[in-house]
Design an enzyme around this catalytic site. Structure first.
Site, short mmCIF file in Angstrom:
data_model
loop_
_atom_site.label_atom_id
_atom_site.label_comp_id
_atom_site.label_asym_id
_atom_site.label_seq_id
_atom_site.Cartn_x
_atom_site.Cartn_y
_atom_site.Cartn_z
CB SER A 1 -0.88 -0.02 1.26
OG SER A 1 -1.36 1.26 1.59
CE1 TYR B 1 -3.73 -1.83 5.50
CE2 TYR B 1 -2.78 0.38 5.28
CZ TYR B 1 -3.36 -0.74 4.71
OH TYR B 1 -3.56 -0.78 3.36
#
Length: 304
Positions: free
Chosen positions: A143, A156
């Site tokens: 990401s 995350y």
């Protein structure tokens, strides 16, 4: 055979391939003539995916139910799937909350899926991939959080930083086997990734994050409606794989972030002489990396 046809007829295993970015990659691959094995956990998403392939007159993928944290299930897949030439580690969860409040359950759940799931796939599938010949590739989906940290996504972000570091190192290891490796870092994409917090497994119930407010989470999900179409992300991923790009960035949105990160890194370097011994060790490391990219297998003895 053209460069674009190198992977035609090869088999790709895509984790989480029935929704979001995984489904986008699956569609792009199928349209390029790549055979598919898609893992799933949500039956409705599986049915929607199967229907899309049927509507397009494309071969229906092989669907395999999988929790990427289940190592025994990974071993079963490795033994039963047959040749897998392309491994796309896409499955993941997007869970947010203040890191200073996180519990072990928060860490174990998020890291276990986002990083542990990738590790489990590599342990299970790489032996078989290394034994094959011809075009092969590993794509680990991270990401833009692999570069850009923020106050609400500490664990995350840590998981995506970990996937980034693992992937960049793995590339050196697999070059001697003629297996390409790419790190895919998409930005905001149309998907249902925002609702992960509503799917917390019972064994990780002891969260330190504030209780999930479904309405607030749904409002957060509206940001994803503004994201890039997942099929466009898939097409860019396919092009990056064909070109064997080590880093696949699908969004142009983060130039400002990268410029700020680069400036901060350079500004943090001390402006002082480097002792000859240390300079020699760093030169050996750089030489070893270049040799690895040229196809050599590097050992610890090459670093001193």
């Amino acid at each position: 055979m053209t460069q674009a046809d190198r992977f035609r007829g090869r088999t790709a295993l895509i984790t989480g391939g029935v929704s979001g970015i995984g489904f986008g990659i699956a569609r792009a691959f199928a349209l390029a003539g790549i055979d598919l094995v898609l893992t799933w956990r949500n039956a409705a998403h599986r049915e929607t995916t199967a229907q899309w392939f049927a509507d397009q007159g494309l071969p229906v993928p092989r669907f395999e139910r999988l929790d990427v944290t289940d190592r025994a299930r990974w071993a079963d897949l490795a033994a039963s799937l047959g040749p897998v030439h392309i491994l796309v580690n896409n499955a993941g969860i997007s869970v947010f909350g203040p890191t200073d409040c996180a519990t072990h359950d928060d860490y174990d759940w998020i890291m276990g899926v986002n990083f542990g799931g990738v590790a489990n796939a590599l342990v299970a599938m790489l032996p078989g991939m290394k034994a094959l010949t011809g075009p092969r590739h590993v794509i680990n989906v991270a990401s833009m959080a692999a570069f850009c940290a923020g106050p609400q996504a500490g664990i995350y972000t840590a998981s995506k930083f970990a996937v980034r570091g693992l992937t960049e190192s793995l590339r050196y290891n697999l070059i001697p086997y003629d297996i390409g490796v790419s790190l895919l870092c998409p930005g905001l994409t149309q998907s249902n990734a925002w609702d992960s917090a509503l799917k917390r497994p019972e064994q990780f119930a002891g969260s330190g994050f504030p209780a999930v407010d479904a309405a607030e989470l749904a409002q957060f999900g509206t940001a994803f409606d503004l994201g890039m179409d997942a099929l466009e992300v898939g097409r860019k991923t396919l092009r990056g794989m064909i070109a064997n790009h080590p880093l696949i960035l699908t969004h142009p949105d983060h130039r400002e972030d990268f410029e700020a990160i680069a400036a901060e890194l350079l500004a943090a370097l001390p402006d002082e002489a480097i002792p000859a011994g240390r300079a020699h060790i760093e030169a050996l490391r750089r030489d070893a990396n270049r040799a690895a990219l040229a196809g050599s297998r590097i050992g610890i003895s090459d670093l001193t």
